[in-house]
Design an enzyme around this catalytic site. Structure first.
Site, PDB file in Angstrom:
ATOM      1  N   LYS A 206       0.845  -1.198   0.000  1.00 50.26           N
ATOM      2  CA  LYS A 206       0.000   0.000   0.000  1.00 50.26           C
ATOM      3  C   LYS A 206       0.884   1.254   0.000  1.00 50.26           C
ATOM      4  O   LYS A 206       0.670   2.171  -0.764  1.00 50.26           O
ATOM      5  CB  LYS A 206      -0.916  -0.040   1.222  1.00 50.26           C
ATOM      6  CG  LYS A 206      -1.850   1.135   1.336  1.00 50.26           C
ATOM      7  CD  LYS A 206      -2.849   0.954   2.460  1.00 50.26           C
ATOM      8  CE  LYS A 206      -3.605   2.237   2.705  1.00 50.26           C
ATOM      9  NZ  LYS A 206      -4.565   2.141   3.785  1.00 50.26           N
ATOM     10  N   GLU A 212      10.301  -4.582   5.048  1.00 49.94           N
ATOM     11  CA  GLU A 212      10.458  -5.979   4.617  1.00 49.94           C
ATOM     12  C   GLU A 212      10.196  -6.127   3.128  1.00 49.94           C
ATOM     13  O   GLU A 212      10.972  -6.742   2.386  1.00 49.94           O
ATOM     14  CB  GLU A 212       9.476  -6.888   5.373  1.00 49.94           C
ATOM     15  CG  GLU A 212       9.700  -6.983   6.859  1.00 49.94           C
ATOM     16  CD  GLU A 212       8.842  -5.995   7.649  1.00 49.94           C
ATOM     17  OE1 GLU A 212       8.588  -4.871   7.148  1.00 49.94           O
ATOM     18  OE2 GLU A 212       8.439  -6.329   8.769  1.00 49.94           O
ATOM     19  N   GLY A 267      -5.065  -1.806   4.963  1.00 54.42           N
ATOM     20  CA  GLY A 267      -4.164  -2.890   4.550  1.00 54.42           C
ATOM     21  C   GLY A 267      -4.791  -4.270   4.726  1.00 54.42           C
ATOM     22  O   GLY A 267      -4.756  -5.105   3.826  1.00 54.42           O
ATOM     23  N   ARG A 268      -5.397  -4.499   5.905  1.00 59.15           N
ATOM     24  CA  ARG A 268      -5.927  -5.841   6.167  1.00 59.15           C
ATOM     25  C   ARG A 268      -7.259  -6.102   5.469  1.00 59.15           C
ATOM     26  O   ARG A 268      -7.816  -7.183   5.586  1.00 59.15           O
ATOM     27  CB  ARG A 268      -6.029  -6.085   7.670  1.00 59.15           C
ATOM     28  CG  ARG A 268      -6.745  -5.023   8.465  1.00 59.15           C
ATOM     29  CD  ARG A 268      -6.448  -5.194   9.953  1.00 59.15           C
ATOM     30  NE  ARG A 268      -6.926  -4.083  10.763  1.00 59.15           N
ATOM     31  CZ  ARG A 268      -6.265  -2.968  10.998  1.00 59.15           C
ATOM     32  NH1 ARG A 268      -5.075  -2.792  10.439  1.00 59.15           N
ATOM     33  NH2 ARG A 268      -6.757  -2.028  11.784  1.00 59.15           N
ATOM     34  N   HIS A 384      -4.827 -33.581  16.818  1.00 61.03           N
ATOM     35  CA  HIS A 384      -3.689 -34.331  17.351  1.00 61.03           C
ATOM     36  C   HIS A 384      -2.629 -33.400  17.937  1.00 61.03           C
ATOM     37  O   HIS A 384      -1.483 -33.806  18.128  1.00 61.03           O
ATOM     38  CB  HIS A 384      -3.092 -35.218  16.254  1.00 61.03           C
ATOM     39  CG  HIS A 384      -4.067 -36.246  15.787  1.00 61.03           C
ATOM     40  ND1 HIS A 384      -4.161 -37.496  16.364  1.00 61.03           N
ATOM     41  CD2 HIS A 384      -5.048 -36.185  14.853  1.00 61.03           C
ATOM     42  CE1 HIS A 384      -5.138 -38.163  15.770  1.00 61.03           C
ATOM     43  NE2 HIS A 384      -5.690 -37.397  14.861  1.00 61.03           N
ATOM     44  N   LYS A 512       8.166  -0.651  14.290  1.00 62.88           N
ATOM     45  CA  LYS A 512       8.900  -0.331  13.058  1.00 62.88           C
ATOM     46  C   LYS A 512       9.956   0.736  13.340  1.00 62.88           C
ATOM     47  O   LYS A 512      11.085   0.659  12.862  1.00 62.88           O
ATOM     48  CB  LYS A 512       7.942   0.195  11.987  1.00 62.88           C
ATOM     49  CG  LYS A 512       7.029  -0.859  11.381  1.00 62.88           C
ATOM     50  CD  LYS A 512       6.196  -0.221  10.263  1.00 62.88           C
ATOM     51  CE  LYS A 512       5.058  -1.137   9.849  1.00 62.88           C
ATOM     52  NZ  LYS A 512       4.095  -0.507   8.944  1.00 62.88           N
TER      53      LYS A 512
END
Ligand code: F6P
Length: 556
Positions: A206, A212, A267-268, A384, A512
């Site tokens: 965005k 990163e 963003g999400r 499990h 950040k």
């Protein structure tokens, strides 16, 4: 407005909780032969069964009072109409406009955003069709075989969960890869599997400034140029999806190969925007649009259906019931579909980045619990691993079970076994097995008295563990679109009830900034003492190892 915990609806729920907290669901089922019919709702092929919850009709009525007291309907309308409900960033929250399939306009600052939305969809269709048909060629004439999405958070999780979930719809000669982690092994292990001549990198960010993503993008570009040697070739192999076209062009991406979206898309919530380009290329634009249609249908359900039959509203209220009255701290999501293995990861960002807040919309610290910890894994694997704790642990963990009625794959016995496991878990969690039942069972097995005395308590299941079961016909693009939108609206409703801004993420920003400062200290050998003693010690420990001759393999 009164503080939430002093409001009449809250106080009524608190009183009601004291009355019903020990009621066992198996008694509720025994008393009402139509409990399933009374506590389940459908939308198209999605059946939402919430009968295995610690509720009765009065609980639901009080929860709907809470929703009305929180003005859910008004807030919902504000969101859909483009009001700037993200108050700290002064932004509209309009991911719903991205999947608006009607001819209705949606205005931000008195401007209809729909023409822009449609124009980007057109651009996505033209581009994805070209790549998939082989009309789009790499710099030396080869077809694209690998699409690498470089992005993180919302610029990765949404496209990733969808490409995994709908793999059976993908074009057989195309592979999709996702690189998100700044750990170079993520990029390098991906690069080992692809060929620069046949690879398309989609840089999804965005802001186009995320550390990163930019580092991964620059390293991928270097890897590409090291082998191809021609800067001009970049335009055939790198495209960008961003709100910051200027930075994308500075990176070297041809403006014609940039796909826009806007600051009113969080963003999400961005997978519905051009951030879905990897989806469109891998699965085809028709499937991407089917995903939008499914989401739009859930949007309409959320807007039009009374709260009492509104799936996201009911989900949200049940979440509040457990979170705030039973003090549940976490919430599990278990898809009984290997294709949906990444769903919990997607929901973690959606829910926890949205509602992981302790300050309300008026800037006051809240005195109640907000967003839960979201976790999970595909069934049956989870059975499990961690199911023991859900069954017999000391915490109450409400759980969503999701399962398609039909599988995309042959081997129908597998699907029957999968389905039986899913229902067995929800049933066991609800019913439990009491002392008398275990005793009878052990006696019937001929177990001696002493062993019974020793072992019996360990074999008792309290039961009364709540779950929702969401059954859909098949995992299609449209159904998946509806399911993801259902969770988005659930999170929205909870944010409104908790009176928090679900649309910012200041907590992430702080980390950040600190990472930037620490990076400076990791880039020089001198001993540091400008942090707390733990951080200083850890930096100096790493620097000692790094600067004293241990070799690292790097691309540069
Ligand atoms: O995690 C914080 C965040 O800002 C998310 O909201 C966003 O999805 C992600 O970082 C990636 O940001 P961008 O798309 O700007 O690279």
């Amino acid at each position: 407005m009164k503080n939430l915990t002093e409001s009449s609806a809250w106080l009524a729920l608190k009183e009601h909780f004291n009355e019903v907290k020990d009621v066992h669901m198996k008694d509720l089922f025994a008393e009402d032969s139509e409990r399933f019919e009374n506590f389940s709702v459908s939308l198209n092929d999605i059946l939402f069964d919430y009968s295995k919850n610690r509720i009765n009709e009065n609980t639901m009525a009080l929860l709907f009072d809470l929703a009305r007291q929180s003005h859910i309907e008004q807030w919902r309308d504000k969101m859909f109409s483009g009001e700037a409900i993200n108050i700290t960033e002064k932004r509209s929250v309009l991911h719903t406009a991205l999947r608006n399939r009607s001819s209705q306009s949606v205005n931000v600052d008195n401007q209809d955003v729909m023409p822009k939305v449609k124009s980007v969809l057109k651009q996505m269709r033209a581009f994805s069709d070209q790549v998939r048909s082989g009309q789009w060629r790499g710099y030396n004439g080869h077809r694209i075989k690998s699409v690498v999405n470089i992005g993180i958070g919302g610029s990765d999780l949404g496209p990733h969960v969808i490409c995994d979930a709908l793999k059976s719809y993908a074009q057989h000669d195309l592979n999709a890869y996702f690189v998100s982690n700044v750990d170079s092994s993520h990029l390098l292990e991906t690069l080992k599997q692809i060929d620069p001549e046949t690879t398309l990198f989609i840089i999804a960010s965005k802001t186009f400034t995320t550390q990163e993503t930019m580092l991964n993008a620059f390293s991928a570009r270097k890897w590409f140029l090291d082998q191809v040697g021609d800067e001009k070739a970049i335009e055939k192999h790198f495209v960008a999806v961003t709100t910051n076209i200027e930075l994308a062009t500075e990176f070297g991406i041809n403006k014609a190969n940039t796909f826009a979206f806007w600051d009113w898309v969080g963003g999400r919530y961005s997978l519905w925007s051009a951030i879905g380009l990897t989806i469109a290329v891998y699965l085809g634009m028709d499937h991407f649009e089917a995903l939008l249609e499914g989401a739009d249908e859930m949007d309409q359900h959320f807007q039009d259906v009374p709260l009492e039959e509104n799936i996201p509203v009911i989900m949200a209220l049940l979440g509040v019931w457990y979170n705030n009255f039973f003090a549940a701290k976490s919430y599990a999501v278990i898809p009984y579909s290997q294709y949906l293995d990444r769903l919990p990861a997607f929901l973690q960002q959606l829910d926890m980045e949205s509602n992981g807040k302790t300050v309300d919309r008026n800037g006051q610290r809240v005195n109640y619990q907000t967003g839960p910890i979201i976790w999970g894994q595909a069934g049956t694997n989870g059975q499990h691993a961690f199911f023991q704790l859900i069954h017999q642990g000391s915490q109450l963990i409400p759980t969503d079970f999701l399962i398609p009625a039909l599988s995309h794959q042959a081997l129908s016995t597998h699907h029957r076994v999968l389905f039986s496991n899913c229902l067995a878990q929800t049933k066991a969690l609800m019913l439990g097995k009491n002392h008398a039942e275990v005793l009878a069972e052990m006696k019937q097995q001929g177990i001696d008295e002493q062993t019974i005395e020793n072992i019996l308590p360990h074999r008792v299941f309290e039961g009364n563990k709540p779950s929702n079961t969401i059954v859909f016909e098949r995992l299609t693009p449209k159904t998946l679109g509806s399911i993801l939108a259902m969770y988005e609206h659930k999170v929205f409703v909870q944010g409104i009830i908790w009176n928090i801004n679900s649309f910012d993420q200041w907590g992430v920003e702080y980390g950040k900034v600190l990472a930037g400062q620490i990076l400076v200290d990791l880039s020089q050998e001198a001993k540091v003492d400008n942090h707390d003693s733990s951080t200083n010690g850890l930096i100096n420990h790493r620097n000692n190892i790094y600067y004293n001759g241990r070799e690292e393999t790097t691309l540069d």
